[in-house]
Design a protein around this motif. Structure first.
Motif, PDB file in Angstrom:
ATOM      1  N   ASP A 210       0.812  -1.207   0.000  1.00 24.99           N
ATOM      2  CA  ASP A 210       0.000   0.000   0.000  1.00 24.99           C
ATOM      3  C   ASP A 210       0.853   1.268   0.000  1.00 24.99           C
ATOM      4  OD1 ASP A 210      -2.137  -1.707   0.181  1.00 24.99           O
ATOM      5  OD2 ASP A 210      -2.713  -1.143   2.225  1.00 24.99           O
ATOM      6  N   LEU A 211       0.469   2.212  -0.829  1.00 23.78           N
ATOM      7  CA  LEU A 211       0.994   3.575  -0.778  1.00 23.78           C
ATOM      8  C   LEU A 211      -0.166   4.475  -0.370  1.00 23.78           C
ATOM      9  CD1 LEU A 211       3.059   3.582  -4.105  1.00 23.78           C
ATOM     10  CD2 LEU A 211       3.908   3.208  -1.783  1.00 23.78           C
ATOM     11  N   VAL A 212      -0.108   5.000   0.841  1.00 21.64           N
ATOM     12  CA  VAL A 212      -1.226   5.756   1.417  1.00 21.64           C
ATOM     13  C   VAL A 212      -0.846   7.233   1.472  1.00 21.64           C
ATOM     14  CG1 VAL A 212      -2.808   5.957   3.366  1.00 21.64           C
ATOM     15  CG2 VAL A 212      -1.779   3.735   2.820  1.00 21.64           C
ATOM     16  N   PHE A 213      -1.580   8.058   0.724  1.00 25.39           N
ATOM     17  CA  PHE A 213      -1.327   9.488   0.671  1.00 25.39           C
ATOM     18  C   PHE A 213      -2.396  10.232   1.466  1.00 25.39           C
ATOM     19  CE2 PHE A 213       0.523   7.699  -3.121  1.00 25.39           C
ATOM     20  CZ  PHE A 213       1.709   8.388  -3.293  1.00 25.39           C
ATOM     21  N   ALA A 214      -1.974  11.099   2.381  1.00 26.63           N
ATOM     22  CA  ALA A 214      -2.899  12.001   3.064  1.00 26.63           C
ATOM     23  C   ALA A 214      -3.053  13.242   2.202  1.00 26.63           C
ATOM     24  CB  ALA A 214      -2.368  12.377   4.438  1.00 26.63           C
TER      25      ALA A 214
ATOM     26  N   GLY B 232       1.137  13.746   3.606  1.00 31.03           N
ATOM     27  CA  GLY B 232       1.836  12.647   4.257  1.00 31.03           C
ATOM     28  C   GLY B 232       1.801  11.418   3.371  1.00 31.03           C
ATOM     29  N   LEU B 233       2.724  10.493   3.615  1.00 34.24           N
ATOM     30  CA  LEU B 233       2.807   9.257   2.845  1.00 34.24           C
ATOM     31  C   LEU B 233       3.224   8.114   3.756  1.00 34.24           C
ATOM     32  CD1 LEU B 233       3.009   7.489   0.256  1.00 34.24           C
ATOM     33  CD2 LEU B 233       5.353   8.335  -0.002  1.00 34.24           C
ATOM     34  N   ILE B 234       2.495   7.004   3.668  1.00 36.59           N
ATOM     35  CA  ILE B 234       2.850   5.777   4.365  1.00 36.59           C
ATOM     36  C   ILE B 234       2.991   4.684   3.315  1.00 36.59           C
ATOM     37  CG2 ILE B 234       2.057   3.988   5.966  1.00 36.59           C
ATOM     38  CD1 ILE B 234       2.783   6.444   7.456  1.00 36.59           C
ATOM     39  N   ALA B 235       4.076   3.926   3.348  1.00 35.44           N
ATOM     40  CA  ALA B 235       4.282   2.776   2.465  1.00 35.44           C
ATOM     41  C   ALA B 235       4.393   1.536   3.340  1.00 35.44           C
ATOM     42  CB  ALA B 235       5.535   2.958   1.621  1.00 35.44           C
ATOM     43  N   CYS B 236       3.502   0.557   3.120  1.00 37.35           N
ATOM     44  CA  CYS B 236       3.474  -0.611   4.010  1.00 37.35           C
ATOM     45  C   CYS B 236       2.693  -1.740   3.351  1.00 37.35           C
ATOM     46  CB  CYS B 236       2.827  -0.257   5.346  1.00 37.35           C
ATOM     47  SG  CYS B 236       1.149   0.394   5.200  1.00 37.35           S
TER      48      CYS B 236
ATOM     49  N   VAL C 135      -6.385   9.512   1.264  1.00 38.97           N
ATOM     50  CA  VAL C 135      -7.133   9.700   2.508  1.00 38.97           C
ATOM     51  C   VAL C 135      -7.369  11.190   2.735  1.00 38.97           C
ATOM     52  CG1 VAL C 135      -7.196   9.258   4.985  1.00 38.97           C
ATOM     53  CG2 VAL C 135      -6.051   7.637   3.463  1.00 38.97           C
ATOM     54  N   LYS C 136      -8.635  11.557   2.913  1.00 32.18           N
ATOM     55  CA  LYS C 136      -9.002  12.954   3.165  1.00 32.18           C
ATOM     56  C   LYS C 136      -8.957  13.254   4.664  1.00 32.18           C
ATOM     57  CE  LYS C 136     -12.983  12.700   1.105  1.00 32.18           C
ATOM     58  NZ  LYS C 136     -14.297  13.092   0.541  1.00 32.18           N
TER      59      LYS C 136
ATOM     60  N   LEU D  24      -2.937   6.935  10.263  1.00 32.47           N
ATOM     61  CA  LEU D  24      -2.891   6.910   8.804  1.00 32.47           C
ATOM     62  C   LEU D  24      -2.324   5.584   8.324  1.00 32.47           C
ATOM     63  CD1 LEU D  24      -3.213   8.548   6.137  1.00 32.47           C
ATOM     64  CD2 LEU D  24      -0.813   9.232   6.435  1.00 32.47           C
ATOM     65  N   GLY D  25      -3.032   4.942   7.386  1.00 32.93           N
ATOM     66  CA  GLY D  25      -2.583   3.668   6.852  1.00 32.93           C
ATOM     67  C   GLY D  25      -3.146   2.504   7.638  1.00 32.93           C
TER      68      GLY D  25
END
Length: 297
Positions: free
Chosen positions: A19-23, A38-42, A104-105, A277-278
């Motif tokens: 997953d690449l999760v962008f805020a 923000g960005l979370i990669a997991c 993600v909003k 987040l994520g």
């Protein structure tokens, strides 16, 4: 000499992704470029996230599914090992690891795009389950050929039915516990009436739970029915809440919790996932779960 079966509390069979999760401040309009805060990669995926939830709650978890021999597959495999999830039932290959981009909003709601390329569900003989003896099996429907034979062993089974597709449709009335989303219930019934869907599903399933997000859940089991309100949390991102719910449900089932306690346990796990987040970062450990259960009776 016969190899003894490995003791596992919950076997999670199904989908793993990266997953690449962008805020983002808002969802972009057509032809618009915006900047993420923000960005979370997991690692991600319903069954893989459920397995991590089980492990964080202190139970023995195994994941069975597919990861590619690419960079995303290597990262996810290493992550599962760090979390204490048994990885001996993961098939590896040249097809890509499914990749998800999540926007993600600020209100916690999200949009998701998943890419699988030429990756297809595994054939029935892709993984040997003969050396495993789980207390509970959790399916997410994304590996229907792998899942079906496991139903013949009499092990308590749970289906995470997030949406209606070939796999969830094939397994929904074959498992002991059908734990589905409001989206799945609406798709299956053909109309937006969770109570009607619950009644119809319960005619063919021994235990049904429909999760309703911030409105809690409704259930029917053994001729009885009820509802449970959602736990109160500060939602940052709803990604993975359903995965955490199902992981908590399967873990609680393996632990022998009674029905009301099981629903609270699973609901608390799902709610806590929304605080970060994520999906993977939000999956709760036992200390967070106990804290919420103790403060919101």
């Amino acid at each position: 000499m016969t190899t003894p079966a490995s003791p596992i509390d919950v076997l999670c069979v199904g989908h793993a992704s990266y997953d690449l999760v962008f805020a983002v401040p808002r969802h972009p309009e057509a032809d618009e470029k915006i900047f993420a805060d923000g960005l979370i990669a997991c690692g991600g995926g319903p069954a893989a996230n459920a397995a991590v939830t089980v492990a964080r709650l202190g139970y023995r978890a195994a994941f069975a599914g597919y990861l590619g021999l690419d960079a995303h597959g290597e990262l996810h495999h290493a992550e599962l090992l760090r979390e204490g999830v048994a990885t001996g039932l993961i098939a590896r290959g040249a097809s890509p690891t499914p990749l998800s981009t999540v926007l993600v909003k600020p209100d916690g709601r999200r949009a998701l795009v998943n890419y699988k390329g030429d990756t297809r569900p595994l054939p029935v003989d892709a993984i040997d389950f003969s050396t495993l003896l789980p207390k509970v099996v959790l399916f997410d429907g994304h590996e229907p050929e792998l899942s079906a034979p496991l139903l013949a062993h009499g092990i308590p089974s749970v289906l995470d039915a997030g949406s209606l597709h070939r796999g969830t449709e094939a397994l929904m009335f074959a498992v002991d516990y059908l734990a589905c989303s409001e989206k799945f219930a609406r798709q299956w019934l053909g109309e937006d009436d969770p109570q009607r869907a619950l009644a119809a599903l319960a005619e063919r399933s021994p235990a049904v739970v429909i999760t309703l997000g911030e409105r809690g859940l409704i259930w029917r089991k053994d001729g009885e029915s009820g509802a449970l309100p959602a736990f109160r949390v500060e939602a940052v991102d709803t990604t993975g809440a359903g995965d955490a719910f199902h992981g908590g449900f399967a873990a609680g089932l393996a632990a022998g919790l009674d029905w009301p306690g099981l629903l609270r346990y699973a609901s608390a796990a799902g709610a806590l996932c929304c605080e970060r987040l994520g999906a993977r970062p939000g999956l709760p450990d036992l200390a967070r779960l106990r804290g919420l259960l103790e403060t919101q009776v």
